[in-house]
Design an enzyme around this catalytic site. Structure first.
Site, PDB file in Angstrom:
ATOM      1  N   ASP A  12      15.127  19.687 -40.517  1.00  0.00           N
ATOM      2  CA  ASP A  12      13.695  19.750 -40.218  1.00  0.00           C
ATOM      3  C   ASP A  12      12.925  19.162 -41.391  1.00  0.00           C
ATOM      4  OD1 ASP A  12      14.666  21.109 -38.088  1.00  0.00           O
ATOM      5  OD2 ASP A  12      13.524  22.944 -38.387  1.00  0.00           O
ATOM      6  N   ASP A 133      10.492  25.248 -25.207  1.00  0.00           N
ATOM      7  CA  ASP A 133      10.281  26.240 -26.267  1.00  0.00           C
ATOM      8  C   ASP A 133       9.725  27.497 -25.627  1.00  0.00           C
ATOM      9  OD1 ASP A 133      11.058  24.361 -28.119  1.00  0.00           O
ATOM     10  OD2 ASP A 133       9.031  23.677 -28.536  1.00  0.00           O
TER      11      ASP A 133
END
Length: 241
Positions: A12, A133
């Site tokens: 990330d 998500d």
């Protein structure tokens, strides 16, 4: 395919560094490396068969911000890379596909602009992963900041007939928290969809990995793991290949 191939290490990127967020909170950041490219290379050296790159700046700002780093990662490693974060237009997707990434993860755009999303899928068949998500059982978009009224399965079914690669299912409440993955939710989704599902969020141990690995027969392709790898709770090189 053994456990090691089932794991997709996450890199990330935020402010040019390799980081991890806690439960998707942009303020709750742990930095794991100043150079995401060498972090990516390190996972390949430890036996990763693919990588999951997220541009967190892009996710929060709505367009990819770390394209040069992504280019460098793709050049440096010889394993497939999937990318997500801020892909909210055809142009953004095109610029990322041109870096050489294997697959792109699209969430918000799929929900907000069906026409544009279908155009992307037509241009890049088999390369698009729909990002689901889930927050408190409902799908969240825009970097997890906005909740929709859809359950993960209702959301996924809107895209299951398109020529996509598959789905990435993240339980945001568990992400970066190492509290165990959402086994039931992942299984339910995979069982009811035609396309493969990649799981994400909550993995904290080899035990967790094995539980997800047992779902392969239902169509779970792999699992994105971040924090548990960075904190040494799971040692990639020690997993069976």
């Amino acid at each position: 395919m053994g456990l090691r191939s089932f794991v997709i290490p996450a890199v990330d990127i935020k402010d040019g560094k390799a980081v991890r967020l806690y439960k998707g909170d942009p303020e709750a950041v742990t930095v794991y490396g100043d150079d995401p490219v060498s972090v990516a290379k390190q996972w390949e050296e430890k036996g990763a068969k693919h990588l999951h790159i997220v541009d967190l700046d892009g996710a929060f700002e709505g367009k990819p911000k770390n394209i040069d780093i992504v280019k460098d990662i793709v050049k440096t490693v010889s394993i497939p890379v999937e990318f997500g974060g801020g892909l909210r237009s055809f142009e953004a997707v095109k610029s990322i596909v041109e870096t050489g990434v294997e697959r792109v993860v699209i969430g918000s755009l799929a929900y907000q602009n069906r026409q544009e999303f279908e155009r992307i899928v037509s241009a890049y068949p088999g390369k698009v992963i729909v990002g689901i998500d889930a927050k408190d059982g409902k799908v969240a978009i825009k970097g997890w900041l906005e909740k929709t009224e859809y359950t993960p399965l209702d959301f996924a079914r809107m895209f299951d007939d398109l020529d996509i690669w598959g789905f990435l299912y993240t339980d945001v409440n568990r992400d970066g928290a190492m509290v165990g993955p959402n086994i039931e939710g992942t299984k339910y989704l995979a069982q009811n969809l035609k396309h493969p599902v990649i799981a994400s969020g909550g993995v904290g141990s080899v035990e967790d990995l094995k539980k997800l690995y047992d779902l392969k027969k239902y169509g779970v392709y792999g699992v994105v793991v971040g924090k548990a790898l960075y904190e040494g709770k799971i040692k990639l090189e020690q997993l069976e290949d």
